[in-house]
Design an enzyme around this catalytic site. Structure first.
Site, short mmCIF file in Angstrom:
data_model
loop_
_atom_site.label_atom_id
_atom_site.label_comp_id
_atom_site.label_asym_id
_atom_site.label_seq_id
_atom_site.Cartn_x
_atom_site.Cartn_y
_atom_site.Cartn_z
N ASP A 1 1.88 -15.42 6.96
CA ASP A 1 1.49 -16.82 6.76
C ASP A 1 1.62 -17.22 5.29
O ASP A 1 1.99 -18.36 4.98
CB ASP A 1 0.04 -17.05 7.21
CG ASP A 1 -0.08 -17.23 8.72
OD1 ASP A 1 0.97 -17.32 9.40
OD2 ASP A 1 -1.23 -17.29 9.22
N ARG B 1 4.95 10.90 -2.76
CA ARG B 1 4.64 10.69 -1.36
C ARG B 1 5.85 10.99 -0.47
O ARG B 1 6.91 10.40 -0.65
CB ARG B 1 4.27 9.20 -1.22
CG ARG B 1 4.14 8.70 0.17
CD ARG B 1 4.14 7.18 0.21
NE ARG B 1 3.84 6.72 1.54
CZ ARG B 1 4.14 5.52 2.02
NH1 ARG B 1 4.72 4.63 1.24
NH2 ARG B 1 3.84 5.21 3.25
N ALA C 1 3.03 -0.62 4.99
CA ALA C 1 2.56 -0.68 6.38
C ALA C 1 2.02 -2.06 6.78
O ALA C 1 1.98 -2.38 7.97
CB ALA C 1 1.48 0.38 6.60
N HIS D 1 12.70 -2.41 2.49
CA HIS D 1 12.13 -1.11 2.82
C HIS D 1 13.03 -0.02 2.27
O HIS D 1 14.26 -0.13 2.32
CB HIS D 1 11.98 -0.92 4.33
CG HIS D 1 11.07 -1.94 4.91
ND1 HIS D 1 9.71 -1.88 4.75
CD2 HIS D 1 11.33 -3.08 5.59
CE1 HIS D 1 9.16 -2.94 5.32
NE2 HIS D 1 10.12 -3.68 5.84
N HIS E 1 3.95 -4.31 9.21
CA HIS E 1 3.88 -4.16 10.66
C HIS E 1 2.57 -4.69 11.25
O HIS E 1 2.37 -4.66 12.46
CB HIS E 1 4.03 -2.68 11.04
CG HIS E 1 5.08 -1.98 10.23
ND1 HIS E 1 6.40 -2.38 10.23
CD2 HIS E 1 5.02 -0.91 9.37
CE1 HIS E 1 7.10 -1.58 9.41
NE2 HIS E 1 6.27 -0.70 8.89
N ASN F 1 8.11 -5.44 -0.60
CA ASN F 1 7.95 -4.28 0.28
C ASN F 1 6.45 -4.20 0.59
O ASN F 1 5.67 -3.70 -0.23
CB ASN F 1 8.44 -2.99 -0.38
CG ASN F 1 8.37 -1.81 0.57
OD1 ASN F 1 7.76 -1.90 1.64
ND2 ASN F 1 8.98 -0.69 0.20
N GLU G 1 12.62 -9.27 2.28
CA GLU G 1 11.84 -8.10 2.73
C GLU G 1 12.67 -6.84 2.47
O GLU G 1 13.85 -6.78 2.80
CB GLU G 1 11.55 -8.23 4.23
CG GLU G 1 10.87 -7.00 4.81
CD GLU G 1 10.64 -7.10 6.31
OE1 GLU G 1 10.73 -8.21 6.87
OE2 GLU G 1 10.38 -6.06 6.93
N TYR H 1 10.94 9.11 1.08
CA TYR H 1 10.91 8.06 0.05
C TYR H 1 11.52 8.48 -1.29
O TYR H 1 11.54 7.69 -2.23
CB TYR H 1 9.46 7.58 -0.15
CG TYR H 1 8.86 7.00 1.11
CD1 TYR H 1 9.38 5.83 1.67
CD2 TYR H 1 7.78 7.60 1.76
CE1 TYR H 1 8.85 5.29 2.83
CE2 TYR H 1 7.24 7.07 2.92
CZ TYR H 1 7.78 5.92 3.46
OH TYR H 1 7.26 5.38 4.61
N PRO I 1 0.78 -1.23 0.00
CA PRO I 1 0.00 0.00 0.00
C PRO I 1 0.82 1.29 0.00
O PRO I 1 1.86 1.37 0.65
CB PRO I 1 -0.83 -0.10 1.29
CG PRO I 1 -0.15 -1.10 2.12
CD PRO I 1 0.51 -2.06 1.18
N ASN I 2 0.32 2.24 -0.77
CA ASN I 2 0.86 3.60 -0.88
C ASN I 2 2.16 3.69 -1.67
O ASN I 2 2.63 4.80 -1.95
CB ASN I 2 1.04 4.24 0.51
CG ASN I 2 -0.27 4.31 1.26
OD1 ASN I 2 -1.25 4.82 0.74
ND2 ASN I 2 -0.33 3.76 2.47
N ARG J 1 12.83 4.81 12.76
CA ARG J 1 11.56 5.56 12.73
C ARG J 1 10.69 5.16 13.94
O ARG J 1 11.21 4.69 14.93
CB ARG J 1 10.89 5.32 11.37
CG ARG J 1 11.77 5.82 10.20
CD ARG J 1 11.11 5.60 8.86
NE ARG J 1 9.91 6.41 8.71
CZ ARG J 1 8.98 6.19 7.77
NH1 ARG J 1 9.16 5.22 6.88
NH2 ARG J 1 7.92 6.97 7.70
N SER K 1 13.01 3.17 3.45
CA SER K 1 13.51 3.89 4.61
C SER K 1 14.09 2.91 5.63
O SER K 1 13.81 1.70 5.58
CB SER K 1 12.38 4.69 5.26
OG SER K 1 11.38 3.81 5.75
C1 DQA Z 1 8.14 1.31 3.98
C2 DQA Z 1 8.18 1.55 5.49
C3 DQA Z 1 6.83 1.32 6.11
O1 DQA Z 1 6.86 1.53 7.49
C4 DQA Z 1 5.81 2.27 5.50
O2 DQA Z 1 4.53 2.01 6.03
C5 DQA Z 1 5.80 2.22 4.02
C6 DQA Z 1 7.08 2.16 3.32
C7 DQA Z 1 9.50 1.64 3.32
O3 DQA Z 1 9.69 1.20 2.20
O4 DQA Z 1 10.33 2.35 3.89
O5 DQA Z 1 4.75 2.33 3.39
O6 DQA Z 1 7.87 -0.05 3.75
#
Ligand code: DQA
Length: 137
Positions: free
Chosen positions: A84, A17, A74, A97, A77, A71, A95, A22, A9-10, A104, A99
């Protein structure tokens, strides 16, 4: 070698954003460059803002791809269900990220992906994806 990048998401808003966190490059532009640089890799990309669609994609590729770069945004978390799904498939998951989630807010220090992942890469901007890709080569 078949590798997929799955963004949650996002992450469709990359470039617009919170650019101080980012960056200002769109994922599409980054992905075009990555494909050019790694022309020998069968590299595909999927993004969804919907948890179930991410799970469906993991199921779809999880027995016939060589690697998943995930990635989960959110959902990292919060999502026991994505954790699963990773446990349930054969394809190894890295995995990623953009950031450094560990520098954070506290809620970003928890990951339901990491216990089932091959490894975790965080904090290198979009280069995190490239480092994950290198880990499969
Ligand atoms: C993220 C870090 C996550 O905490 C955040 O919710 C994101 C982006 C990152 O790529 O740094 O949407 O996964």
């Amino acid at each position: 070698m078949k590798i997929i990048i799955i963004n949650g998401p996002n992450l469709n808003l990359l470039g617009k954003r919170e650019p101080t966190i980012y960056g200002d490059l769109s994922f599409d532009n980054f992905f075009k460059e990555l494909k050019k640089k790694y022309a020998d890799v069968e590299l595909s990309y999927f993004q969804s803002n919907i948890e179930g669609e991410i799970i469906d994609k993991i199921h779809e590729v999880g027995f016939n791809f060589d690697g998943i770069i995930l990635n989960a945004g959110a959902y990292t978390h919060t999502s026991i269900a994505i954790g699963d799904a990773i446990k349930g498939v054969e394809t190894p998951v890295v995995e990623v990220h953009i950031s450094n989630v560990h520098s954070r807010e506290d809620f970003r220090h928890i990951s339901y992906i990491a216990p089932n992942a091959k490894g975790v890469i965080a904090g290198f901007g979009l280069q995190s994806y490239e480092l994950a890709l290198e880990s499969f080569l």
